[in-house]
Design a protein around this motif. Structure first.
Motif, mmCIF file in Angstrom:
data_model
loop_
_atom_site.group_PDB
_atom_site.id
_atom_site.type_symbol
_atom_site.label_atom_id
_atom_site.label_comp_id
_atom_site.label_asym_id
_atom_site.label_seq_id
_atom_site.Cartn_x
_atom_site.Cartn_y
_atom_site.Cartn_z
ATOM 1 N N ALA A 210 -1.685 -7.129 4.109
ATOM 2 C CA ALA A 210 -2.385 -6.572 3.515
ATOM 3 C C ALA A 210 -2.751 -7.551 2.766
ATOM 4 C CB ALA A 210 -0.821 -5.708 2.631
ATOM 5 N N LEU B 233 1.954 -3.921 -4.758
ATOM 6 C CA LEU B 233 1.509 -3.111 -3.105
ATOM 7 C C LEU B 233 2.823 -1.858 -2.800
ATOM 8 C CD1 LEU B 233 1.213 -6.100 -1.070
ATOM 9 C CD2 LEU B 233 -0.929 -4.791 -2.722
ATOM 10 N N LYS C 224 1.104 0.848 -0.869
ATOM 11 C CA LYS C 224 0.367 0.307 0.822
ATOM 12 C C LYS C 224 0.765 0.151 1.444
ATOM 13 C CE LYS C 224 -4.041 -0.830 -2.814
ATOM 14 N NZ LYS C 224 -4.503 -1.384 -3.454
#
Length: 336
Positions: A172, A296, A301
């Motif tokens: 990420a 996130l 995500k």
């Protein structure tokens, strides 16, 4: 703290009756703790199971001074009460928290700074899988290891709770991840999470695989929980100026090392343990996670990889599952 009518005097906990195998984990009745200055009392709905719990059960990892003798380093639930001086949290708030012990229970007290809000849409079980792994990865990979976008991270044990977290977080933030795992199924799971290469260490040499994946450069950061003969192999797999971060030594804490290679490559070999660190130190990590990682999670995500969930009173089965080594992701306890 005035004890509310909804807070019982007693609670069920899982205690370690004596050092030994999983069956030494026994249910007991104990007093519900009272939150002290700056602490909150959490009504636990789910708790994570981690390798240090297994080590503590075996008598190899005693709790730090002042911590509960009960295993359990991460929980999720609702704030049941707050001690003097608590500013952020109020009764009914949904939180997950890192604890120095005491998570295998129906209630636990933690300092308010070591708790985080449950990300939107997360179940209690998912949220309780966050603290131990995310605190550990953030400190060791990003703070101690200094991983940057565009660098390569080698993660040993990629299908573990720690490993699956490291793969997702590093990816990420723009890094490339090479990982080791012990079966084709586990390697496939790692690739699905974002690893660019997954090495079945039973069939392939990870040193050569890392060199191949990086065009001969090697890994910039290596996260190792194995120790033993992996120490020297990590030195071979590391890039010049590489950083090796030791967070466990499952295959042995004593090893031989060629320091000439360390010097020539200008390697940094560091390590840490999280549990004994101060409340303030953990609070700083919590603040960094909330600012940089929690968004996130809220957007899905990244998310914890879940393996199996066991009832609190069957914690011994969760420990058996962990010691079998077949799990992919987190093993959890349902305290509902």
């Amino acid at each position: 703290m005035a004890r509310g009518s909804s807070i019982p005097a007693k609670m069920t906990v899982i205690a370690i009756s004596e050092p030994g195998g999983p069956r030494v984990l026994k249910p007991e009745q104990r007093d519900v703790p009272r939150p002290g200055e700056g602490e909150i009392l959490i009504r636990i709905r789910a708790a994570g199971v981690n390798r240090p719990d297994v080590q503590q059960r075996k008598g190899l990892y005693p709790p730090p001074p002042g911590a509960s003798d009960l295993p359990g380093l991460e929980v999720a639930g609702e704030v049941a009460a707050a001690g003097a001086g608590v500013r952020r949290w109020h009764g009914g708030d949904r939180v997950c928290a890192l604890t120095p012990g005491g998570g295998y229970a129906e209630y636990v007290t933690v300092h308010e700074s070591n708790a985080l809000p449950i990300p939107a849409g997360f179940t209690f079980t998912e949220a309780s899988a966050l603290p131990e792994n995310y605190f550990t990865i953030w400190h060791n990979v990003f703070q101690r290891g200094g991983l940057k976008a565009g660098e390569t991270l080698l993660v040993h044990g990629g299908s573990s709770g720690i490993g699956t977290t490291a793969i997702q977080l590093a990816s990420a933030f723009g890094a490339f991840v090479v990982t080791t795992a012990g079966s084709a199924e586990k390697c496939a799971a790692c690739l699905k999470l974002g690893a660019v290469r997954a090495v079945n260490y039973k069939e392939e040499d990870f040193v050569e695989a890392v060199k191949d994946a990086t065009n001969g450069k090697g890994a910039d950061v290596i996260l190792d929980m194995v120790g033993g003969d992996y120490v020297m192999r990590n030195y071979h797999a590391a890039a010049v100026e590489g950083r090796i971060v030791q967070i466990a030594t499952q295959m042995g804490a004593v090893a031989s090392a060629d320091f000439a290679r360390l010097m020539v490559k200008r390697l940094t070999h560091t390590g840490s343990t999280l549990r004994p660190r101060s409340i303030a130190f953990k609070g700083e990590i919590a603040a960094a996670l909330e600012a940089q990682v929690w968004p996130l999670l809220g957007e899905r995500k990244i998310a914890p990889v879940m393996d199996m969930i066991f009832p609190l009173t069957e914690a011994w089965r969760a420990h058996e599952r962990m010691e079998e080594g077949e799990h992919i992701g987190k093993i959890m306890l349902d305290v509902g």
